[in-house]
Enzyme design. Structure first.
Site, PDB file in Angstrom:
ATOM      1  N   SER A  21       0.842  -1.193   0.000  1.00 38.82           N
ATOM      2  CA  SER A  21       0.000   0.000   0.000  1.00 38.82           C
ATOM      3  C   SER A  21       0.879   1.245   0.000  1.00 38.82           C
ATOM      4  O   SER A  21       2.069   1.171  -0.315  1.00 38.82           O
ATOM      5  CB  SER A  21      -0.933  -0.036   1.205  1.00 38.82           C
ATOM      6  OG  SER A  21      -1.932   0.949   1.086  1.00 38.82           O
ATOM      7  N   ASN A  22       0.317   2.396   0.340  1.00 39.63           N
ATOM      8  CA  ASN A  22       1.099   3.636   0.413  1.00 39.63           C
ATOM      9  C   ASN A  22       0.583   4.492   1.573  1.00 39.63           C
ATOM     10  O   ASN A  22      -0.365   4.113   2.251  1.00 39.63           O
ATOM     11  CB  ASN A  22       1.032   4.383  -0.928  1.00 39.63           C
ATOM     12  CG  ASN A  22      -0.389   4.705  -1.315  1.00 39.63           C
ATOM     13  OD1 ASN A  22      -1.084   5.445  -0.638  1.00 39.63           O
ATOM     14  ND2 ASN A  22      -0.848   4.119  -2.420  1.00 39.63           N
ATOM     15  N   TYR A  23       1.213   5.639   1.783  1.00 33.72           N
ATOM     16  CA  TYR A  23       0.921   6.463   2.964  1.00 33.72           C
ATOM     17  C   TYR A  23      -0.297   7.369   2.837  1.00 33.72           C
ATOM     18  O   TYR A  23      -0.539   8.198   3.705  1.00 33.72           O
ATOM     19  CB  TYR A  23       2.137   7.335   3.302  1.00 33.72           C
ATOM     20  CG  TYR A  23       3.287   6.561   3.894  1.00 33.72           C
ATOM     21  CD1 TYR A  23       3.148   5.926   5.122  1.00 33.72           C
ATOM     22  CD2 TYR A  23       4.505   6.469   3.226  1.00 33.72           C
ATOM     23  CE1 TYR A  23       4.207   5.215   5.674  1.00 33.72           C
ATOM     24  CE2 TYR A  23       5.565   5.760   3.776  1.00 33.72           C
ATOM     25  CZ  TYR A  23       5.409   5.138   4.996  1.00 33.72           C
ATOM     26  OH  TYR A  23       6.434   4.438   5.543  1.00 33.72           O
TER      27      TYR A  23
END
Ligand code: CTP
Length: 214
Positions: A21-23
């Site tokens: 995923s990402n932030y």
């Protein structure tokens, strides 16, 4: 206006217990949805997993992966006048989902990734006359140059260029700065401020553009 907004990250499953995923926190997309609804627009929000409460008077649909987001957005885009893709959609997803949990047997392992569908580029190809398509460009360098390239390549009407990778703005922060660029070359600089106040300004600009066009 009928407004479709996407927000948050996507999760790409590796095995039953892990994902990539990402932030992205979803704060910018949720602020845009909340503002647009408050201004009286009919808003649908498609969001990845976030820890935010669905805004009042907004129909919110939660999805997990880029493929699921693509599916929902394609379906909902047909009846939208304004589409804002604020989601940080994963560009790559594991080529294979491991049915069983990957065991810790080797020192180094690798995961093969394949490209996901570019949802925004797809919307650019099927854009209806009068429909306004807006993308976000998250960049760590050459912000405006890269944003303009995305605007053209994906056939957008506006792109919201914002810097990521800095502590005081973007992704998980409550604040952000952005530069809006239109396909006709208009450039509007919005300095560092809360995502809520930025959302107000962005919605005002995008909905005014709509009135001008019609
Ligand atoms: N986007 C999308 N589908 C993807 C990837 C991105 O619809 N699979 C959208 C994002 O929601 C955003 C825009 O495309 O509105 C630009 O995303 P960004 O990550 O900045 O750019 P990419 O096109 O993914 O290019 P790169 O990662 O190489 O900078």
């Amino acid at each position: 206006m009928r407004v479709l907004i996407t927000a948050g990250p996507t999760r790409e499953k590796i095995d039953p217990v892990r994902y990539i995923s990402n932030y992205s926190s979803g704060k910018m997309g949720f602020a845009l949805a909340e503002t647009a609804a408050r201004k009286g627009h009919r808003v649908t929000l498609v969001s990845g997993p976030v820890s935010l409460v669905s805004p009042k008077s907004v129909r919110t649909i939660f999805i997990e992966s880029a493929a699921e987001m693509a599916c929902e957005v394609r379906r909902l885009a047909k009846s939208a006048d304004l589409i804002i893709m604020a989601a940080a959609v994963a560009d790559y997803t594991p080529a294979k989902f491991a049915k069983d949990k990957i065991k810790k047997t080797r020192t180094v392992i690798s995961i093969r990734l394949k490209k996901t569908e570019d949802i925004l580029a797809g919307l650019g190809r099927t854009k209806r006359k009068g429909q306004i398509l807006v993308g976000f460009a998250a960049e760590t360098s050459e912000l405006l140059k890269n944003a303009r390239l995305k605007l053209e390549k994906k056939n957008l009407d506006w792109i919201v260029a914002n810097e990521v990778g800095k502590k005081d703005r973007g992704f998980s922060s409550d604040n952000n700065a952005a530069t809006l660029i239109s396909r006709r070359g208009k450039k509007i600089v919005l300095p560092l401020q809360s995502k809520k106040s930025l959302a107000e300004k962005i919605i005002r600009i995008l909905t005014t553009e709509h009135t001008e066009k019609h």
